[in-house]
Design a protein around this motif. Structure first.
Motif, PDB file in Angstrom:
ATOM      1  N   PHE A 161       0.828  -1.198   0.000  1.00 21.64           N
ATOM      2  CA  PHE A 161       0.000   0.000   0.000  1.00 21.64           C
ATOM      3  C   PHE A 161       0.870   1.258   0.000  1.00 21.64           C
ATOM      4  N   TYR A 204       0.202   5.264   1.375  1.00 26.46           N
ATOM      5  CA  TYR A 204      -0.651   6.217   2.075  1.00 26.46           C
ATOM      6  C   TYR A 204       0.031   7.584   2.053  1.00 26.46           C
ATOM      7  N   GLN A 240      -0.067  11.412   4.180  1.00 28.45           N
ATOM      8  CA  GLN A 240      -0.543  12.075   5.391  1.00 28.45           C
ATOM      9  C   GLN A 240      -0.212  13.563   5.332  1.00 28.45           C
ATOM     10  N   TYR A 253       3.779   7.223   3.103  1.00 25.37           N
ATOM     11  CA  TYR A 253       4.098   5.974   3.782  1.00 25.37           C
ATOM     12  C   TYR A 253       3.832   4.781   2.874  1.00 25.37           C
ATOM     13  N   PHE A 294       3.894  -0.212   8.589  1.00 23.31           N
ATOM     14  CA  PHE A 294       4.270   0.993   7.860  1.00 23.31           C
ATOM     15  C   PHE A 294       5.779   1.205   7.852  1.00 23.31           C
ATOM     16  N   THR A 305       8.908   4.143   7.630  1.00 26.19           N
ATOM     17  CA  THR A 305       9.149   5.307   8.487  1.00 26.19           C
ATOM     18  C   THR A 305       8.669   6.607   7.872  1.00 26.19           C
TER      19      THR A 305
END
Lengths: 113, 112
Positions: free
Chosen positions: A34, A36, A38, A89, A103, A105
């Motif tokens: 995945f 992601y 943020q 991430y 996840f 870092t």
């Protein structure tokens, strides 16, 4: 145990530059992978996933290809905008019965106009 | 409208006290999770629930107790708070196990 490594801690770019963030994983079998993103003060937002070797995931101009041979899932975008400034991430879904996302870092991307 | 609600957004507590973090999701998902994010560690998985049953627990301390009163609720009770518990706690949900997870806005906990 399973793990994810993101090579770059911080990346500084100008608008319209090409972005690459390297992600390598360590896990048996074919874990789901995945990406992601943020933004400050928010929770991580799902970008896309891939579950099979050579499968490409993509969203919002970002893309990554699952590579079992090199155990990689590198994120790329051809032309970044200032609005792409965020923390990215890479994550993998546990392969051995667990439901956790593991996840990396994170990579802070800063795009200047 | 926000699909995953976490309350409160900010929380300050004293060492030794107890707090409850609230999470509600309106995505119709069957699985819910808690993660923690601090300066020391990136996003760290804590718990997963499926149909209101605990499925995974990767939190070493029993001071952290998830509570699911409804299918779309997963609260987190933290007892005997320590300064090291200071972090942002994220609730997440997914349609089913192993699907992509969607995160709430987080509760930022500071323990003095």
């Amino acid at each position: 145990g399973d793990s994810v490594t993101q090579t770059e801690g911080q990346v500084a770019l100008s608008e319209e530059d090409f972005l690459t963030i390297h992600c390598n994983y360590s896990a048996s079998g074919y874990p789901a992978l995945f990406w992601y993103v943020q933004y400050p003060g928010e929770g991580p937002q799902f970008l896309f996933r891939a579950s099979r070797d050579k499968e490409k995931g993509s969203s919002r101009g970002f893309e990554a290809t699952y590579n079992k041979e090199t155990t990689s899932f590198h994120l790329q975008k051809a032309s970044v905008q200032e609005s792409d400034s965020a923390v990215y991430y890479c994550a993998l879904g546990e392969n051995q019965g667990g439901r956790a996302l593991i996840f990396g870092t994170g990579t802070t991307v800063s795009v200047s106009p | 409208d926000p699909k995953i609600i976490q309350k409160p957004k900010y929380l300050v507590a004293v060492t030794g006290s107890e707090k409850i973090l609230i999470c509600e999701q309106y995505l119709g998902h069957n699985a819910m999770y808690w993660y923690r994010q601090s300066a020391k560690k990136p996003l760290e998985f804590m718990f997963s629930y499926s149909y209101q049953k605990l499925m995974d627990n990767q939190t070493a301390s029993s001071r952290f107790q998830p509570q699911s009163s409804k299918k779309n609720h997963l609260d987190l009770q933290i007892t005997a708070l320590k300064p090291d518990d200071s972090a942002t706690y994220f609730c997440a949900s997914s349609q089913y196990n192993y699907a992509e997870q969607f995160f709430g806005p987080g509760t930022r906990l500071t323990v003095l």
